[in-house]
Design an enzyme around this catalytic site. Sequence first.
Site, mmCIF file in Angstrom:
data_model
loop_
_atom_site.group_PDB
_atom_site.id
_atom_site.type_symbol
_atom_site.label_atom_id
_atom_site.label_comp_id
_atom_site.label_asym_id
_atom_site.label_seq_id
_atom_site.Cartn_x
_atom_site.Cartn_y
_atom_site.Cartn_z
ATOM 1 C CD GLN A 269 8.473 -43.920 -30.013
ATOM 2 O OE1 GLN A 269 7.720 -44.877 -29.913
ATOM 3 N NE2 GLN A 269 8.876 -43.477 -31.200
ATOM 4 C CG HIS A 313 12.814 -53.513 -42.989
ATOM 5 N ND1 HIS A 313 13.556 -53.752 -41.854
ATOM 6 C CD2 HIS A 313 11.928 -52.531 -42.664
ATOM 7 C CE1 HIS A 313 13.157 -52.951 -40.889
ATOM 8 N NE2 HIS A 313 12.174 -52.204 -41.346
ATOM 9 C CG ASP A 336 13.288 -48.187 -39.038
ATOM 10 O OD1 ASP A 336 13.151 -48.174 -40.277
ATOM 11 O OD2 ASP A 336 12.635 -48.953 -38.298
ATOM 12 C CD GLU A 356 8.395 -42.335 -37.139
ATOM 13 O OE1 GLU A 356 8.114 -42.291 -35.933
ATOM 14 O OE2 GLU A 356 8.296 -43.373 -37.835
ATOM 15 C CG ASP A 390 -1.465 -39.581 -35.906
ATOM 16 O OD1 ASP A 390 -2.496 -39.705 -36.601
ATOM 17 O OD2 ASP A 390 -1.151 -40.381 -35.022
ATOM 18 C CB ALA A 391 0.330 -42.579 -40.072
ATOM 19 C CG ASP A 416 7.952 -50.492 -41.043
ATOM 20 O OD1 ASP A 416 7.661 -51.450 -40.303
ATOM 21 O OD2 ASP A 416 9.114 -50.047 -41.159
#
Length: 573
Positions: A269, A313, A336, A356, A390-391, A416
């Site tokens: 991205q 959060h 993040d 992530e 990839d989750a 998240d």
Amino acid sequence: MIDPPESALTGAPGPPEAMTPARLPVPAGPGRLLVLAVVFVCAACGLVYELELVALATYLVGDSVTQASVVLSVMVFAMGVGALLAKRLRCRAAVGFGAVEAGLALVGGSSAMALYACYAWFGQSRSALVGFSLAIGILIGAEVPLLMTLIQRVRRQDAGGAVADLFAADYVGALVGGLAFPFLLLPGFGQLTGALLTGAVNVVAGAVLVLWLFRRDLSARARWALFGANALVLALLASGAVLATPFERAARQAVYGSSARVAVQTGVQEVVMTGGTGAGAGAGRGRKGSGGPLALYLDGRLRVSAETEFRYHEALVHPAMAGGPHGRVLVLGGGDGLAVREILRYRSVRSVTVVELDPGVLRLARTDPGLARLNRHSLADPRVRVVTADAFEWLRQQGMGGPGRRAAPYDAIVSDLPDPGITASTKLYSQEFYGLAARLLARDGRLVVHAGPPVERSRLYWTVESTVRSVGLATVTYRLSGRPAAFSGGPDRSAGAAPPVDAEVPAAAPSAGNRYWGFVLAARHRPSFGLAPDAPPLAGLSAEELRAGRRAETHERRAGLPASTLMHPRYLD
């Protein structure tokens, strides 16, 4: 590529002069091969233009399924129109093809830059997207009838054999273009320069065919006109390539404001970061000298705002840490490091696994001074293990292990992830995804999900809740105010995203008070709701505010919504 109507391809009933043998500078065999080579190149360029429009539509407007359908259906329709219009050019096929290729190279090559300009300075790109889809489709549709006429003028053959040869070159070229776009042009040159380079290849191929192979069929005036048009197109495309970097910088500032300081295109991205450059505690939250509050955008969508992220959060993490042990925690997304920061505030936490997808986000979370300061260098903690994957696939692999090999269960799983309304995220909010996550929960473990805006898009939010319950988990829903207008929303600014960070926004904007984050807390048995006895002091959240958010969602429940699955993503209904 799409087959034009057969009547436009057969080579018969056209004007008699269209079928006269061409006066070629080479024998018919090599001449025919050159025509097929140009067909190959033009097909590759045409498919790159299509994919470029689809990619830009997804990024600039959002919802990849809808935008891809709009672009492709409009282009296919326009190709049919172009094939019909090309019948009028068959009497002068060489001149017509040269003009079509020059126009296609200019329109297709400049499309990415023009669409980005519309998005950056006019706040929307939908109408321009449809216009470019129509124009490019018409020009692509005009190619094949003209090429059919030219190849028959090189050497006459039966219509079926000519069509077979032409489409073989066309389809193989489309394959090469389709592979070149994601694996060569996009990562190597980016969207702007990649489109300009494709246009240059396109115009050169058309010029070689017309101005060399069929030059004896052209009048001196036609030759000079085509030569000038092709030279002008090449000059414009080259100028665009030279100006691509400053143009992109100016457009980015128009979108994000002058404080945009990080802009990278990862393999996943586009990542843009603004503000948060000052030193000292709290600089990331926009105190004096910080260059404005830190904001992180992924593909044009605001994902982190330092002014409000602590509320988000804290509401996401701390309810999941209550109601049982929390020694082992799994974070899905959260590259993040901000959710991890909250988790590590519990002394009893022994290990945190972060899954992530984008290594670029992880790199920024570790190395960017503003973001690393904001997450308190959480990813460098020895208790944290980071997995780049990839989750969904990672959960699937963990669940496939045999006895003794399956991952140990987790006391808490924190999801998240981007909003479910984004097409690319729908599988991460599916029944299959939550089923895989539930298999990794400890007997008294808790799963918490960021589930989208509960007020603005209540059906989406309650579909998430229904999907979580469909895998046998009991749920508690709650919400929290303070969600920025652009948080995870569609990137097209005409849809209501936030203005650039440099723009002045009233502190108490009318819409600011009624925007909420929505969350779903789940467990095998109805989870207790609140804060753990060892919960640390919270900066912007209270237990009473959490309870109020739970009561509000309880009263607004929407029952009876079907679960979302991989085969039927209900978030796109």
